[in-house]
Write a protein that holds these residues in place. Sequence first.
Motif, PDB file in Angstrom:
ATOM      1  N   MET A 388      63.059  42.820  60.896  1.00  0.00           N
ATOM      2  CA  MET A 388      62.501  43.380  59.665  1.00  0.00           C
ATOM      3  C   MET A 388      62.994  42.631  58.438  1.00  0.00           C
ATOM      4  N   ALA A 389      64.261  42.226  58.434  1.00  0.00           N
ATOM      5  CA  ALA A 389      64.798  41.506  57.277  1.00  0.00           C
ATOM      6  C   ALA A 389      64.040  40.201  57.055  1.00  0.00           C
ATOM      7  N   GLU A 390      63.728  39.498  58.137  1.00  0.00           N
ATOM      8  CA  GLU A 390      62.970  38.246  58.014  1.00  0.00           C
ATOM      9  C   GLU A 390      61.577  38.510  57.461  1.00  0.00           C
ATOM     10  N   LEU A 391      60.948  39.595  57.938  1.00  0.00           N
ATOM     11  CA  LEU A 391      59.604  39.936  57.479  1.00  0.00           C
ATOM     12  C   LEU A 391      59.606  40.260  55.986  1.00  0.00           C
ATOM     13  N   VAL A 392      60.604  41.028  55.544  1.00  0.00           N
ATOM     14  CA  VAL A 392      60.713  41.369  54.122  1.00  0.00           C
ATOM     15  C   VAL A 392      60.941  40.120  53.285  1.00  0.00           C
ATOM     16  N   ALA A 393      61.771  39.207  53.774  1.00  0.00           N
ATOM     17  CA  ALA A 393      62.053  37.971  53.034  1.00  0.00           C
ATOM     18  C   ALA A 393      60.804  37.119  52.865  1.00  0.00           C
ATOM     19  N   LEU A 394      59.892  37.170  53.835  1.00  0.00           N
ATOM     20  CA  LEU A 394      58.644  36.415  53.742  1.00  0.00           C
ATOM     21  C   LEU A 394      57.654  37.092  52.786  1.00  0.00           C
ATOM     22  N   ALA A 395      57.655  38.425  52.776  1.00  0.00           N
ATOM     23  CA  ALA A 395      56.652  39.157  51.998  1.00  0.00           C
ATOM     24  C   ALA A 395      57.037  39.333  50.535  1.00  0.00           C
ATOM     25  N   VAL A 404      55.020  46.322  43.746  1.00  0.00           N
ATOM     26  CA  VAL A 404      55.687  47.188  44.723  1.00  0.00           C
ATOM     27  C   VAL A 404      55.561  46.601  46.124  1.00  0.00           C
ATOM     28  N   LEU A 405      56.676  46.593  46.847  1.00  0.00           N
ATOM     29  CA  LEU A 405      56.702  46.235  48.264  1.00  0.00           C
ATOM     30  C   LEU A 405      56.916  47.509  49.062  1.00  0.00           C
ATOM     31  N   TRP A 406      55.957  47.832  49.931  1.00  0.00           N
ATOM     32  CA  TRP A 406      56.090  49.001  50.812  1.00  0.00           C
ATOM     33  C   TRP A 406      56.646  48.550  52.145  1.00  0.00           C
ATOM     34  N   ALA A 420      66.823  50.828  55.611  1.00  0.00           N
ATOM     35  CA  ALA A 420      66.938  50.460  54.194  1.00  0.00           C
ATOM     36  C   ALA A 420      67.846  49.243  54.024  1.00  0.00           C
ATOM     37  N   LYS A 421      68.938  49.182  54.772  1.00  0.00           N
ATOM     38  CA  LYS A 421      69.854  48.037  54.675  1.00  0.00           C
ATOM     39  C   LYS A 421      69.182  46.745  55.150  1.00  0.00           C
ATOM     40  N   MET A 422      68.346  46.840  56.186  1.00  0.00           N
ATOM     41  CA  MET A 422      67.617  45.669  56.665  1.00  0.00           C
ATOM     42  C   MET A 422      66.654  45.167  55.586  1.00  0.00           C
ATOM     43  N   CYS A 423      65.982  46.121  54.924  1.00  0.00           N
ATOM     44  CA  CYS A 423      65.060  45.735  53.849  1.00  0.00           C
ATOM     45  C   CYS A 423      65.828  45.102  52.688  1.00  0.00           C
ATOM     46  N   GLU A 424      66.977  45.663  52.354  1.00  0.00           N
ATOM     47  CA  GLU A 424      67.803  45.114  51.271  1.00  0.00           C
ATOM     48  C   GLU A 424      68.259  43.702  51.597  1.00  0.00           C
ATOM     49  N   LYS A 425      68.589  43.456  52.864  1.00  0.00           N
ATOM     50  CA  LYS A 425      68.993  42.101  53.261  1.00  0.00           C
ATOM     51  C   LYS A 425      67.839  41.121  53.099  1.00  0.00           C
ATOM     52  N   GLY A 426      66.637  41.543  53.508  1.00  0.00           N
ATOM     53  CA  GLY A 426      65.471  40.686  53.358  1.00  0.00           C
ATOM     54  C   GLY A 426      65.178  40.373  51.902  1.00  0.00           C
ATOM     55  N   LEU A 427      65.306  41.362  51.032  1.00  0.00           N
ATOM     56  CA  LEU A 427      65.095  41.147  49.603  1.00  0.00           C
ATOM     57  C   LEU A 427      66.142  40.194  49.034  1.00  0.00           C
TER      58      LEU A 427
END
Length: 463
Positions: A388-395, A404-406, A420-427
């Motif tokens: 998920m972190a990789e996906l967030v980093a790409l998006a 807004v990123l959902w 939430a922590k995985m998303c924060e890492k991707g960001l």
Amino acid sequence: DALHVDRAAYVTVVGNGKKLASRSKLIKSIKNAGGGEMADDSTATVDVQSRLRKGRDQDPVLTVGVTFPDGASTCAHAVLLCQDRLGEGIRGDPMGDPLDRRAARRLVHCQSMTVTSLVNLEEDPVVVDAGPSLPDDVAIYASRRSSAMYVKGSYLGRQAGLGKNGLTNAYREINGAADGYPGWIVDRYDKWLFVQQDEGSVSVRGPLPSLHDGYTAGVYYLPTKSDRSIMGTTDKVKPMLLEGQAAPESIPVLENGIQYLVNLGESFSTGIFLDQRMQRAWLAEHCTSETRLLNCFAHTGAFSVAAATAGASTVSLDLDKKWLDRIQPQMEANGIEWDGRHDCIYGDCFDWLARLAKRNEQFDIVILDPPSTSVGKKKRRWSVKHDMAELVALAAPLVKSEGVLWTTTNSASLKPEKFAKMCEKGLSDAGIPNAKLERVSPMPSDYPSIGTQPVTNLAWRIP
């Protein structure tokens, strides 16, 4: 200041996984409310009206009546009193845990209030009564004993709201153990029911309504696994018509006045995920003709359709062309022209997010709602838990400033805090460490849970 509150009565749902709201913040909220002589907690009463414990060892729920016999009070008063006397929080209270939300709102309902005029003391007190009916999200827990059977085709807490809502005829009738029926899921799609039964469930038929209730034309049945997030990855079992009339190939259903097309006999997925109703409502309310939306893992494009009804332009991206082909008919069913403002991309999301970034594409809203696990176009196995972190980093770089990123997951084993922590890492990996978690969107009222809700929806504001 011209009124005195003689009495106020509340109905609350107590049981929030021992997650309590800050006492100091509640007291501050009560003081800020002001408005005349405040209620005396010492004279207030707390009455436990019902208990739900069977199958809920780690998440028992109480329905509690709270009465303040004299003085002004607020919902915060009721919350504080329940916490002090019962040692447990109010279900859905974001002050208890902003991420682990077990209801779409704090479940406190003001049932009645008696007030007296301080200007004309000869006037009789006025009683404001909400009536015996409770809001759906409270009734689902409070009315279990009196609603142990279908009533006019609608079950447990769905009678007052969803069952009578002329703008929505697709929703969940039974949500397994949380509704008192472990292993059984019943969804309504207008006049058809879609029943899912977990492997190993005791009952053969489960709690099905009569076909002669005037609301049901047919019932479809599908054996399932207890972890529905992995359904469809290897299983090719199709639903069967259990009884009644066969549904047409595409059933038009309404959700908040928007039409979607579903199919009940094709696969595990009907074409719309009913637990995302609140997110689609948000899109329909907040999007404009200036909004540009990228819907990743779009499936049949329900998010795209909701946004388009408000005028947004959309790009829907998915690896399965079969699902993408169902987007245009749904747009047209809502009077939306399939023109240059709407597009579908058939391909791997990881691959296409990188391509769109190279093109310097920008969107106001980017939605990431991936399956828990899948195989990409290059046969790469990936999962939300690991990627998920990789996906967030790409998006994230595709989101405009102030966009807004959902991020959404339906992995029941992935706790909201970890997600939430995985998303924060991707960001952070994308160079956006100061993105703000703006909104946590729980599941709707027809999806009660035992413990943490299985779907997590987080909306991040990109600076």
